[in-house]
Structure formats: structure tokens, C-alpha cells
Design an enzyme around this catalytic site. Structure first.
Site, PDB file in Angstrom:
ATOM      1  NE  ARG A   1      -3.177  -1.085   3.145  1.00 48.28           N
ATOM      2  CZ  ARG A   1      -3.620  -0.515   4.257  1.00 48.28           C
ATOM      3  NH1 ARG A   1      -4.197   0.667   4.231  1.00 48.28           N
ATOM      4  NH2 ARG A   1      -3.465  -1.135   5.419  1.00 48.28           N
TER       5      ARG A   1
ATOM      6  CE  LYS B   1       4.650  -1.928   6.229  1.00 55.31           C
ATOM      7  NZ  LYS B   1       3.219  -2.146   6.538  1.00 55.31           N
TER       8      LYS B   1
ATOM      9  CD  GLN C   1       7.702 -14.665   7.613  1.00 52.55           C
ATOM     10  OE1 GLN C   1       7.724 -13.446   7.542  1.00 52.55           O
ATOM     11  NE2 GLN C   1       6.660 -15.321   8.095  1.00 52.55           N
TER      12      GLN C   1
ATOM     13  N   GLY D   1       2.654 -15.694   8.106  1.00 55.39           N
ATOM     14  CA  GLY D   1       2.021 -15.141   9.301  1.00 55.39           C
ATOM     15  C   GLY D   1       3.022 -14.730  10.363  1.00 55.39           C
TER      16      GLY D   1
ATOM     17  N   GLY E   1      -6.587  -7.540  16.370  1.00 54.76           N
ATOM     18  CA  GLY E   1      -6.862  -8.692  17.219  1.00 54.76           C
ATOM     19  C   GLY E   1      -7.440  -8.194  18.543  1.00 54.76           C
TER      20      GLY E   1
ATOM     21  CD  GLU F   1      -5.216 -11.555  14.758  1.00 56.02           C
ATOM     22  OE1 GLU F   1      -5.111 -10.609  13.957  1.00 56.02           O
ATOM     23  OE2 GLU F   1      -4.754 -11.507  15.907  1.00 56.02           O
TER      24      GLU F   1
ATOM     25  CB  ALA G   1      27.086  44.528  -4.586  1.00 58.10           C
TER      26      ALA G   1
ATOM     27  CG  ASN H   1      36.523  28.732  -6.846  1.00 57.26           C
ATOM     28  OD1 ASN H   1      35.786  29.177  -7.723  1.00 57.26           O
ATOM     29  ND2 ASN H   1      36.162  27.758  -6.042  1.00 57.26           N
TER      30      ASN H   1
ATOM     31  NE  ARG I   1      37.026  52.091 -12.849  1.00 64.40           N
ATOM     32  CZ  ARG I   1      36.779  52.189 -11.551  1.00 64.40           C
ATOM     33  NH1 ARG I   1      36.455  51.131 -10.861  1.00 64.40           N
ATOM     34  NH2 ARG I   1      36.856  53.350 -10.952  1.00 64.40           N
TER      35      ARG I   1
HETATM   36  C1  UD1 Z   1      -1.306  -8.284  13.792  1.00 65.47           C
HETATM   37  C2  UD1 Z   1      -1.843  -9.123  14.939  1.00 65.47           C
HETATM   38  C3  UD1 Z   1      -3.067  -8.447  15.523  1.00 65.47           C
HETATM   39  C4  UD1 Z   1      -2.750  -7.023  15.937  1.00 65.47           C
HETATM   40  C5  UD1 Z   1      -2.147  -6.267  14.780  1.00 65.47           C
HETATM   41  C6  UD1 Z   1      -1.616  -4.912  15.230  1.00 65.47           C
HETATM   42  C7  UD1 Z   1      -1.354 -11.461  14.449  1.00 65.47           C
HETATM   43  C8  UD1 Z   1      -1.900 -12.734  13.913  1.00 65.47           C
HETATM   44  N1  UD1 Z   1      -2.182 -10.435  14.466  1.00 65.47           N
HETATM   45  O1  UD1 Z   1      -2.298  -8.310  12.790  1.00 65.47           O
HETATM   46  O2  UD1 Z   1      -3.563  -9.168  16.630  1.00 65.47           O
HETATM   47  O3  UD1 Z   1      -3.928  -6.374  16.382  1.00 65.47           O
HETATM   48  O4  UD1 Z   1      -1.018  -6.969  14.225  1.00 65.47           O
HETATM   49  O5  UD1 Z   1      -1.229  -4.170  14.124  1.00 65.47           O
HETATM   50  O6  UD1 Z   1      -0.216 -11.399  14.881  1.00 65.47           O
HETATM   51  N2  UD1 Z   1       4.880  -9.846   9.330  1.00 65.47           N
HETATM   52  C9  UD1 Z   1       5.951 -10.618   8.944  1.00 65.47           C
HETATM   53  N3  UD1 Z   1       5.721 -11.826   8.369  1.00 65.47           N
HETATM   54  C10 UD1 Z   1       4.481 -12.302   8.162  1.00 65.47           C
HETATM   55  C11 UD1 Z   1       3.380 -11.506   8.556  1.00 65.47           C
HETATM   56  C12 UD1 Z   1       3.607 -10.286   9.142  1.00 65.47           C
HETATM   57  O7  UD1 Z   1       7.102 -10.210   9.114  1.00 65.47           O
HETATM   58  O8  UD1 Z   1       4.377 -13.413   7.624  1.00 65.47           O
HETATM   59  C13 UD1 Z   1       5.128  -8.555   9.974  1.00 65.47           C
HETATM   60  C14 UD1 Z   1       4.613  -7.380   9.156  1.00 65.47           C
HETATM   61  O9  UD1 Z   1       5.649  -6.859   8.336  1.00 65.47           O
HETATM   62  C15 UD1 Z   1       4.226  -6.384  10.247  1.00 65.47           C
HETATM   63  C16 UD1 Z   1       3.837  -7.257  11.418  1.00 65.47           C
HETATM   64  O10 UD1 Z   1       4.408  -8.526  11.187  1.00 65.47           O
HETATM   65  O11 UD1 Z   1       5.307  -5.596  10.641  1.00 65.47           O
HETATM   66  C17 UD1 Z   1       2.327  -7.381  11.567  1.00 65.47           C
HETATM   67  O12 UD1 Z   1       1.809  -7.907  10.377  1.00 65.47           O
HETATM   68  P1  UD1 Z   1       0.373  -7.473   9.869  1.00 65.47           P
HETATM   69  O13 UD1 Z   1       0.055  -8.214   8.644  1.00 65.47           O
HETATM   70  O14 UD1 Z   1       0.263  -5.996   9.840  1.00 65.47           O
HETATM   71  O15 UD1 Z   1      -0.525  -8.042  11.064  1.00 65.47           O
HETATM   72  P2  UD1 Z   1      -2.062  -7.899  11.230  1.00 65.47           P
HETATM   73  O16 UD1 Z   1      -2.741  -8.923  10.425  1.00 65.47           O
HETATM   74  O17 UD1 Z   1      -2.445  -6.499  11.049  1.00 65.47           O
END
Ligand code: UD1
Ligand code: CA
Length: 453
Positions: A13, A20, A71, A76, A135, A150, A376, A382, A436
Site C-alpha cells: 500500500r 516499507k 522469512q 504469518g 486482534g 483476530e 556587491a 577559484n 579598468r
Molecule cells: C497483527 C496481529 C493483531 C494485531 C495487529 C496490530 C497477528 C496474527 N495479528 O495483525 O492481533 O492487532 O497486528 O497491528 O499477529 N509480518 C511478517 N511476516 C508475516 C506476517 C507479518 O514479518 O508473515 C510482519 C509485518 O511486516 C508487520 C507485522 O508482522 O510488521 C504485523 O503484520 P500485519 O500483517 O500488519 O498483522 P495484522 O494482520 O495487522
């Protein structure tokens, strides 16, 4: 303490080629703000979980003290934390932070750390008027946390809960290892949720503590440019607040930008629209006019920058007056009471006490003595297209307007250069040097007239 920073999310986004967590707040990547907050706790290790395209992040942050865990694919938050586990040691606790939550404060984290102790789970939670998307923290009748659900998995009733998970938590490493090995992905998003460890902890009788941040903005995440701008403003207002608490008069705290470290003396005044970058030091009674850009500079006591001045890699003595519309470039060193007026540019030059260049001049690669007056339109030539040479102007010299000093060249002490001089040889001390053509007037001269066709 061990710290894991989740930074594998793509951040689509943002609609940017820049990952990001490299998007800047106050001129520094968001991730660096998070690392700095983590380091305030003196952790044993800080491990960043990065994802697709994350090599750019590693290169740009270029911090040899960080550990990195890749990762791929991103399954997740639980899966993300799992990737960091090989770097962590049992017997310690782990703090999970988000790379896109840049304003988290060290004081809040310390309270979270204390609440967790050695063997508890501690969650950072906030109450939101609109908890949509987050969450939810579910508690039993006694008020004890039982699990996190969630938003996408929650029932209508559960969605009414306004206490949400910020995502920031502390857990004992050994337990974390065990719990993460046991969570599944049977949920609305088909992801391994870090939040599922809470129910496992409760089932094992591990205490779950909750802590609220000092300010809600500490837990705000950035997913888009409008959110980036919003956090930038919050951060800048905090800096303005701190400056005002230190006694600075900030004419409008919503119109100042500090992208680095600004240190100030007493009774400093900063007008609107100014940008400070890098290391900037303002002495007592310094006044910065509107719309100035000041980068890596030390301004002596009582110095005044008039509006629209641009000052970079510059040091001044006391009571200098610079601008409006002046530009000092790297290597500018001014003594006390030096005046640089409108459209004066100075580069790699030293100008000693009480000297003045009040209008339209270029002073580059020059050593200017005390009480020198630069008229002025004066220019130090240089650069011959290949090499640069120095100009030396000794004390009490007077440089007439529209003079070119073709370096290397020296103007002796107390010398005067007539207006319009092109100086190619040294000007002796105490004398008038002028180059001059002599002025002539032709009596009886006729102006040409148009011939009629
Ligand atoms: C997560 C939480 C939620 C909380 C919210 C706050 C979980 C399942 N949910 O949700 O409870 O209210 O954050 O903003 O944890 N990321 C990774 N790898 C992944 C997925 C995410 O590195 O596979 C990182 C993202 O870059 C980010 C952070 O984890 O910095 C949170 O990920 P995001 O997708 O924003 O989590 P939410 O689904 O919003
Ligand atoms: Ca999020």
C-alpha cells in the site's frame, strides 16, 4: 532480553519501490527508529525478520550488530517469529516489535519488560474507539486474559471488545519455541498467528500480563503514505515539544522539521518552516528566521539567520548575521560578527571577525581576514575548469563592487580594489589597485538613428 523485529511484510500500500521499513520518519528509516528503541533496553541480540526483496533492507541499514533471519514465504506473524528462533537463547525473554511501528518508546518497553519478568507473557494492549481490523483481547470474568482473536475470526460479540493487541509482546524464549511449534493455520487467513500462543500459555498456567503504552501513537503502524505523514507529524511535534521544554521559542510547533540532532543554548528562537538536518548546534540567543534549511552546522551565540537561508557544514562565531537568501556550503567557517547578505554564497572559506559581504557575491576557496568589506557582485574565480585555487584577502581590505579575483591571488592588508577590477596579480597592501579602461566622454557624439526604408 532478546529482541525480534518483524519486517517481512511487503507494504504494497506504500506504492513504492522502497521497502516499507526503509521509508523515512525524520529522515531515518522506520526500522532504525525501532532498532534504537530496542537498544535502549540493552538487549543481548536484535534480530530482524526480513522477507522478499529484503536484501536491500540489510544493505541500507548496514548495522553489523544486527542479526537477520529470512522469512520466505510469509506465512504469518507466528511463522515470522519462528524464523528468528535459531538466533535466540533459552533462559532469556524475547521482545517482539514491528518494523513498521516506528514511534514505540523505550519507557513503554521497559514497563512491558518488567511486567513480563523472567517467566510471564506480557502483552502491550490499547483501547480503541474503533478497533476494526485488530486482534481483540478476550478476558474471563475475573479479568484475566484468556486468548486473542483476530478480527477476521471474531464473532459479533467478540468484535465489540475495544481492547486490542498492538502486536508487541514479551515471552520466555524456551516457551515461545515450544508454543510456536504447536500452532496451526486453521483460521480465516490461513496464517500461523503469533497471537495463538496466548491461549497455549493460559492452558499451561503461564501468567499473561498486559501493559498500556505511555501514548497510543507509540503503537500506530504505517501501511500507507498518509499514515507515514501522520506519524512524521506526531514525531516532529514531540521534538518541538521537547525543544520548547528546553526553553526554545518555537513559533509554530506544527511547522518545524528536525531530521537529526538539534542541540540548543538558552533563548533560541525558531520561526516557521525551518528544516534541521544532521548534527546542528545553536548557541545562546540564536535566532533562525522563517524557511531556513540548516544541516550539520554550529551557529555561535547571538547569530541570526534571516529567512530563506541555506546553511550546510558551516561553523560560525558569535553574532553573525546571515541572509536573507544566503547560502553557506561545506567548509564555511565564520568568525564573530560576520555579515553575509542576500544572494551571497560561501564555500570552503574562512571569513574572520567583522568582515562583511552584504550583497550578491561568491566567496569560494578563500581566506578572508578581519574587517574586510566585500562589495556587491564580487566573485572569487577559484576554478579554471580543471583545478581549484585559493584567494587570500588580508585584514582591512576593501573589495570594490563587481570585482573578480582570479585565483591564486592575494589582496594585501588594507588594500583597496576599485570597482570592476579583474584581479589577476596580487594587490599590494595599503594601495588602490584598479583594472579598468579609463573613462572617456565624447563631445558631439551622435546617437544612431533608424534609417527609413
Ligand atoms: C497483527 C496481529 C493483531 C494485531 C495487529 C496490530 C497477528 C496474527 N495479528 O495483525 O492481533 O492487532 O497486528 O497491528 O499477529 N509480518 C511478517 N511476516 C508475516 C506476517 C507479518 O514479518 O508473515 C510482519 C509485518 O511486516 C508487520 C507485522 O508482522 O510488521 C504485523 O503484520 P500485519 O500483517 O500488519 O498483522 P495484522 O494482520 O495487522
Ligand atoms: Ca497491521
Amino acid at each position: 532480553m532478546e529482541v525480534i523485529i518483524l519486517a517481512a511484510g511487503q507494504g504494497k500500500r506504500m506504492r513504492s519501490a522502497l521497502p516499507k521499513v526503509l521509508q523515512p520518519i525524520a529522515g531515518r528509516p522506520m526500522l532504525q527508529h525501532v532498532v534504537a528503541a530496542a537498544r535502549a533496553l540493552s538487549p543481548r541480540i536484535v534480530c530482524v525478520v526480513y522477507g522478499h526483496g529484503g536484501e536491500v533492507v540489510r544493505e541500507r541499514i548496514a548495522d553489523p550488530e544486527l542479526a537477520w533471519a529470512k522469512q520466505e514465504p510469509q506465512l504469518g506473524t507466528g511463522h515470522a517469529v519462528q524464523q528468528a528462533l535459531p538466533h535466540l537463547v533459552d533462559g532469556d525473554s524475547a521482545l517482539v516489535l514491528y518494523g513498521d511501528v516506528p514511534l514505540i518508546g523505550a519507557a513503554t518497553l521497559r514497563r512491558l519488560q518488567t511486567a513480563a519478568g523472567a517467566d510471564r507473557l506480557a502483552l502491550l494492549t490499547v483501547e480503541l474507539d474503533d478497533p476494526t481490523g485488530y486482534g481483540r483481547i478476550l478476558r474471563d470474568e475475573a479479568g484475566r486474559v484468556v486468548r486473542i482473536v483476530e478480527h477476521k475470526d471474531a464473532t459479533e460479540d467478540e468484535r465489540r471488545v475495544r481492547e486490542v493487541n498492538t502486536g508487541i509482546l514479551v515471552a520466555p524464549v524456551a516457551r515461545l519455541r515450544d508454543w510456536l511449534g504447536r500452532i496451526g493455520n486453521d483460521n480465516a487467513q490461513g496464517e500461523y498467528y503469533l497471537t495463538d500462543i496466548i491461549a497455549l500459555a493460559v492452558a499451561e498456567g503461564v501468567e499473561v500480563a498486559t501493559v498500556q503504552p505511555d501514548a497510543v501513537w507509540e503503537t500506530l503502524g504505517v501501511n500507507s503514505k498518509p499514515q507515514l505523514a501522520e506519524l512524521e507529524r506526531i514525531h516532529q511535534r514531540n521534538i518541538a515539544q521537547r525543544l520548547m521544554e528546553e526553553g526554545v521559542t518555537v513559533l509554530d510547533p506544527s511547522r518545524i522539521d528536525v531530521r537529526g540532532e538539534l542541540t540548543v543554548g538558552r533563548d533560541v528562537e525558531i520561526d516557521v518552516g525551518c528544516v534541521f538536518e544532521g548534527q546542528v548546534e545553536l548557541g545562546d540567543d540564536v535566532r533562525i528566521g522563517a524557511h531556513c534549511v540548516v544541516k550539520n552546522a554550529r551557529l555561535g551565540a547571538g547569530t541570526r539567520l534571516a529567512p530563506f537561508s541555506h546553511v550546510e557544514d558551516t561553523a560560525t562565531g558569535r553574532a553573525c548575521v546571515i541572509g536573507p537568501y544566503a547560502r553557506t556550503r561545506p567548509g564555511t567557517v565564520l568568525g564573530d560578527d560576520v555579515h553575509l547578505g542576500n544572494f551571497v554564497e560561501v564555500k570552503n572559506s574562512a571569513i574572520a571577525d567583522h568582515s562583511k559581504a552584504n550583497h550578491l557575491a561568491y566567496v569560494g576557496d578563500a581566506d578572508v581576514g578581519e574587517r574586510v568589506n566585500i562589495g556587491a557582485g564580487t566573485i572569487t574565480c577559484n576554478y579554471d575548469g580543471a583545478n581549484k585555487y585559493r584567494t587570500v584577502i588580508e585584514d582591512d581590505a576593501f573589495i570594490g563592487s563587481d570585482t573578480q579575483l582570479v585565483a591564486p591571488v592575494r589582496v594585501g592588508r588594507g588594500a583597496t580594489l576599485g570597482a570592476g577590477t579583474t584581479l589577476t596579480k596580487d594587490a599590494p597592501a595599503g594601495q588602490l589597485t584598479v583594472s579598468r579602461a579609463r573613462q572617456v566622454s565624447l563631445a558631439g557624439w551622435q546617437r544612431p538613428v533608424k534609417t527609413k526604408k
